[in-house]
Design an enzyme around this catalytic site. Structure first.
Site, PDB file in Angstrom:
ATOM      1  N   PRO A  91       0.807  -1.223   0.000  1.00  0.00           N
ATOM      2  CA  PRO A  91       0.000   0.000   0.000  1.00  0.00           C
ATOM      3  C   PRO A  91       0.837   1.268   0.000  1.00  0.00           C
ATOM      4  CG  PRO A  91      -0.982  -1.602   1.450  1.00  0.00           C
ATOM      5  CD  PRO A  91       0.342  -2.185   1.006  1.00  0.00           C
ATOM      6  N   CYS A  92       0.398   2.234  -0.831  1.00  0.00           N
ATOM      7  CA  CYS A  92       1.204   3.438  -1.062  1.00  0.00           C
ATOM      8  C   CYS A  92       0.697   4.646  -0.292  1.00  0.00           C
ATOM      9  CB  CYS A  92       1.213   3.771  -2.561  1.00  0.00           C
ATOM     10  SG  CYS A  92      -0.439   4.167  -3.219  1.00  0.00           S
ATOM     11  N   ASN A  93      -0.403   4.500   0.462  1.00  0.00           N
ATOM     12  CA  ASN A  93      -1.040   5.658   1.079  1.00  0.00           C
ATOM     13  C   ASN A  93      -0.073   6.540   1.855  1.00  0.00           C
ATOM     14  OD1 ASN A  93      -2.662   3.169   0.912  1.00  0.00           O
ATOM     15  ND2 ASN A  93      -4.383   4.499   1.405  1.00  0.00           N
ATOM     16  N   TYR A  95       3.125   6.849   1.436  1.00  0.00           N
ATOM     17  CA  TYR A  95       4.293   7.291   0.672  1.00  0.00           C
ATOM     18  C   TYR A  95       3.924   8.230  -0.466  1.00  0.00           C
ATOM     19  CZ  TYR A  95       6.265   3.220   3.045  1.00  0.00           C
ATOM     20  OH  TYR A  95       6.652   2.312   3.988  1.00  0.00           O
TER      21      TYR A  95
END
Length: 393
Positions: A91-93, A95
């Protein structure tokens, strides 16, 4: 040669579809090398339904495990069998450039560690990890260094690179870090992954949003192609916004302008430029963030967004309209993933292909060397005292 793939954070299956479509023929033996799904996991129930339907070709497949990754029995071969390769778009939330960028300190930041856990338990031949470009700068760059270090310590030669997908025929300016790891024993035997060269390095050759959405035309009865509805005021405002501009275009009458400050460079009510790749497809956001047609006075349909992400029209997304929008926006473009996976297969077989050096900012030796230097420069107690005295002065 069939390579069995495990996957965490599977989403709707963008990475998996790219892997599934990858094919390489060994020139020496004539054997076909390809990748098949073995097991996967995601927290989103709609994404799991989409993945089962399109990747497993079995809507009831029990190889797609819905639930928190923390509860997945990683290493239990009776549930998650042995694999030859592994993929995880963690998950990129925390970053992303959009948002507060908590990095490793956020809710989602530490989830990469479950990918590390898989590598330690299964030691697959190779892995592919994907995240947003903001990963480089999260926690002042230390998050990226820590992640690379832990992946390397699992026994892999790493090749991190910032891929600009518009340079690879994707009709979208989507920039993502992809880390490819080749197990060290294979690397020592001569297997070396190299970053595949861009297929369309010239901006004049980039695939445009118009071409992606209109060629061929999307059938009216296509899956996930429901037309959005807008108020008369929104339609009138859109009528004043030229292609490529947003809600702060100077030609919009005062009474139609938004009463919002500090977002003039945003994508709010931004219309596509039909002669360029789309701006980045996203999976969240309220009114005005749904991407807007360059000609028609409306937001894009989910099928049009899927076209920009290179999903084929027969790829059916499951769930509500917003759940589908989220899946599409969070996915890896399958056409981009296919390029990476085929380059890996060619590396394993020993087939030469055009390549480029990894992006300079992502040179692994430089990054890990920086970490070593930073560690060596940790302040002593004397330094801390001097710093405090100077501060008080």
């Amino acid at each position: 040669m069939i390579l069995k793939k495990g996957e965490l954070f599977n989403g709707p299956g963008g990475m998996a579809l790219g892997a599934k479509n990858s094919r390489v023929i060994d020139p020496k033996t004539g054997e076909e090398w390809r990748i098949e799904h073995k097991w996967s996991n995601d927290y989103d129930p709609s994404a799991c339904d989409t993945y089962r339907l399109n990747i497993c070709e079995d809507a009831e497949s029990d190889s797609v495990h819905h639930g928190p990754v923390q509860e997945l029995p990683i290493g239990d071969r009776s549930v998650l069998g042995d694999i030859d390769c592994f993929a995880f778009g963690f998950p990129c939330n925390d970053y992303s450039q959009v948002g507060e960028k908590h990095g490793l300190n956020g809710t989602f930041g530490p989830l990469y560690s479950y990918g590390v856990k898989v590598l330690k338990a299964y030691q697959p031949k190779f892995f592919v990890a994907e995240n947003v470009g903001g990963l480089q700068s999260a926690n002042e760059g230390q998050a990226f260094i820590q992640i690379l270090t832990e992946l390397q310590e699992c026994g892999y030669e790493l090749t991190p690179h910032l891929y600009k997908f518009e340079e690879y025929g994707i009709p979208q300016a989507r920039h993502r870090i992809i880390i490819v790891g080749i197990r060290k024993d294979l690397s020592e035997d001569g297997v070396e992954f190299k970053v595949p060269a861009p297929t369309t390095p010239s901006s004049a050759d980039y695939k445009t949003s118009r071409e992606a959405i209109t060629n061929p035309p999307i059938p009216e009865n296509a899956f996930n192609h429901e037309m959005p509805r807008h108020t008369a005021k929104v339609k009138e405002m859109l009528s004043y916004i030229p292609p490529g501009e947003n809600a702060w275009y100077v030609g919009i009458p005062e009474e139609l302008r938004l009463n919002v400050k500090g977002t003039r460079l945003s994508s709010i009510y931004k219309r596509l430029d039909p002669n360029r790749p789309a701006y980045t497809v996203t999976g969240s956001g309220g009114g005005g963030t749904h991407m807007y047609h360059w000609e028609e006075l409306r937001a894009l349909t989910n099928r049009e967004r899927a076209r920009l992400q290179t999903f084929p029209d027969d790829f059916v997304f499951c769930g509500s309209k917003e759940a589908i929008r989220r899946q599409i926006g969070m996915a890896v473009p399958p056409a981009g993933a296919k390029i990476v996976f085929e380059a890996i297969l060619k590396s394993l077989v020993g087939i030469e292909y055009e390549w480029v050096p990894p992006a300079q900012k992502l040179q692994l030796e430089t990054l890990l060397g920086k970490r070593k230097v930073d560690t060596e420069k940790q302040p002593t107690q004397e330094d801390q005292k001097e710093k405090q005295v100077a501060f008080n002065i």
